[in-house]
Motif scaffolding. Sequence first.
Motif, PDB file in Angstrom:
ATOM      1  N   TYR A  55      -0.008   2.749  -6.818  1.00 15.36           N
ATOM      2  CA  TYR A  55      -0.741   1.493  -6.626  1.00 15.36           C
ATOM      3  C   TYR A  55       0.019   0.580  -5.666  1.00 15.36           C
ATOM      4  CZ  TYR A  55      -2.981  -2.963  -7.557  1.00 15.36           C
ATOM      5  OH  TYR A  55      -3.627  -4.168  -7.412  1.00 15.36           O
ATOM      6  N   ASN A  56       1.304   0.413  -5.896  1.00 17.91           N
ATOM      7  CA  ASN A  56       2.111  -0.447  -5.021  1.00 17.91           C
ATOM      8  C   ASN A  56       2.145   0.085  -3.586  1.00 17.91           C
ATOM      9  OD1 ASN A  56       2.638  -2.234  -7.073  1.00 17.91           O
ATOM     10  ND2 ASN A  56       4.608  -1.349  -7.599  1.00 17.91           N
ATOM     11  N   GLY A  57       2.212   1.388  -3.439  1.00 21.34           N
ATOM     12  CA  GLY A  57       2.189   1.986  -2.107  1.00 21.34           C
ATOM     13  C   GLY A  57       0.879   1.715  -1.388  1.00 21.34           C
ATOM     14  N   LEU A  75       0.334  -0.533   2.031  1.00 21.75           N
ATOM     15  CA  LEU A  75      -0.366  -0.046   3.222  1.00 21.75           C
ATOM     16  C   LEU A  75      -1.586  -0.898   3.551  1.00 21.75           C
ATOM     17  CD1 LEU A  75      -0.095   3.817   2.755  1.00 21.75           C
ATOM     18  CD2 LEU A  75       0.973   2.431   4.537  1.00 21.75           C
ATOM     19  N   ARG A  76      -2.315  -1.342   2.545  1.00 28.04           N
ATOM     20  CA  ARG A  76      -3.473  -2.209   2.794  1.00 28.04           C
ATOM     21  C   ARG A  76      -3.020  -3.515   3.453  1.00 28.04           C
ATOM     22  NH1 ARG A  76      -6.721  -3.830  -2.334  1.00 28.04           N
ATOM     23  NH2 ARG A  76      -4.804  -5.006  -2.662  1.00 28.04           N
ATOM     24  N   ASN A  77      -1.894  -4.044   2.998  1.00 26.89           N
ATOM     25  CA  ASN A  77      -1.371  -5.271   3.600  1.00 26.89           C
ATOM     26  C   ASN A  77      -0.887  -5.030   5.024  1.00 26.89           C
ATOM     27  OD1 ASN A  77      -1.971  -6.803   1.357  1.00 26.89           O
ATOM     28  ND2 ASN A  77       0.051  -6.595   0.466  1.00 26.89           N
ATOM     29  N   ARG A  78      -0.340  -3.861   5.294  1.00 31.67           N
ATOM     30  CA  ARG A  78       0.059  -3.527   6.667  1.00 31.67           C
ATOM     31  C   ARG A  78      -1.161  -3.410   7.576  1.00 31.67           C
ATOM     32  NH1 ARG A  78       4.918   0.851   5.698  1.00 31.67           N
ATOM     33  NH2 ARG A  78       6.421  -0.672   4.941  1.00 31.67           N
ATOM     34  N   VAL A 108      -1.293   2.547  11.199  1.00 31.07           N
ATOM     35  CA  VAL A 108      -1.248   2.089   9.808  1.00 31.07           C
ATOM     36  C   VAL A 108      -2.544   2.463   9.089  1.00 31.07           C
ATOM     37  CG1 VAL A 108      -1.078   0.064   8.321  1.00 31.07           C
ATOM     38  CG2 VAL A 108       0.387   0.246  10.298  1.00 31.07           C
ATOM     39  N   VAL A 109      -3.672   2.339   9.768  1.00 30.40           N
ATOM     40  CA  VAL A 109      -4.951   2.740   9.173  1.00 30.40           C
ATOM     41  C   VAL A 109      -4.923   4.225   8.832  1.00 30.40           C
ATOM     42  CG1 VAL A 109      -7.424   3.080   9.661  1.00 30.40           C
ATOM     43  CG2 VAL A 109      -6.340   0.898  10.174  1.00 30.40           C
ATOM     44  N   LEU A 110      -4.356   5.041   9.711  1.00 29.05           N
ATOM     45  CA  LEU A 110      -4.242   6.472   9.445  1.00 29.05           C
ATOM     46  C   LEU A 110      -3.441   6.728   8.169  1.00 29.05           C
ATOM     47  CD1 LEU A 110      -4.552   9.480  10.265  1.00 29.05           C
ATOM     48  CD2 LEU A 110      -2.424   9.197  11.549  1.00 29.05           C
ATOM     49  N   LYS A 111      -2.299   6.074   8.040  1.00 30.41           N
ATOM     50  CA  LYS A 111      -1.477   6.255   6.838  1.00 30.41           C
ATOM     51  C   LYS A 111      -2.222   5.797   5.586  1.00 30.41           C
ATOM     52  CE  LYS A 111       2.898   5.719   9.262  1.00 30.41           C
ATOM     53  NZ  LYS A 111       4.047   4.860   9.515  1.00 30.41           N
ATOM     54  N   PHE A 136      -9.851   0.937  -3.721  1.00 28.75           N
ATOM     55  CA  PHE A 136      -9.285   0.781  -2.376  1.00 28.75           C
ATOM     56  C   PHE A 136     -10.259   1.443  -1.411  1.00 28.75           C
ATOM     57  CE2 PHE A 136      -5.506   0.133  -4.863  1.00 28.75           C
ATOM     58  CZ  PHE A 136      -4.738  -0.724  -4.108  1.00 28.75           C
ATOM     59  N   GLU A 137     -10.731   0.675  -0.432  1.00 30.14           N
ATOM     60  CA  GLU A 137     -11.710   1.192   0.522  1.00 30.14           C
ATOM     61  C   GLU A 137     -11.034   1.623   1.810  1.00 30.14           C
ATOM     62  OE1 GLU A 137     -14.825  -1.628   1.096  1.00 30.14           O
ATOM     63  OE2 GLU A 137     -15.224  -1.803  -1.057  1.00 30.14           O
TER      64      GLU A 137
END
Length: 186
Positions: A22-24, A28-31, A144-147, A166-167
């Motif tokens: 979840y934290n990961g 990534l969503r914040n990035r 970042v979107v890819l990750k 998470f979308e």
Amino acid sequence: MVALIIVLVILAVVVLWGVSAYNGLVTLRNRVRNGWAQIDVQLKQRADLIPNLVETVKGYAGHENGTLTQVTAARAGAVQAAQGGDVAQRMQAENQLSRALLNLQATAEAYPQLMANQNFMDLQNQLKTLESKIAYARQFYNDVVLKYNTKTETVPTNIVANLFRFEQAQYFQADETSREAPQVRF
């Protein structure tokens, strides 16, 4: 007793893994959001530079009204799309603005006096620098979107992603018209 300890250890590992996943995903969503914000900053700087560029060109090539109107309209569309918040609409508007700027630059090349004007050269260098920054910001954002998208789709983190809704994020892509060479008519 041993079975209870084993069950508790397995349960603790699953909970720790879930929290970590979840934290990961949140990271990534914040990035992704940060990457989009960086693109937004660069695009705003470009939009702020365009009126000066258009005015400079207008002084030398005022009869190129079609090109100047196209750039002005594309800038207005990009500014309006920026206020709307829809990523896909914003990408399309920014791609149209990029295309209009290419047409403006191609038009300007036909005017040697304009190409020798220091103000125009400074504005064009600023635009070139901003375009490089925008390209870098787009690349960073898409990486970042890819990750992020990979994490939301792959097992086992997709379980957490689906559980907490998470979308998928959208890539910043060039549209078909921006891949074509600009056409300049005199």
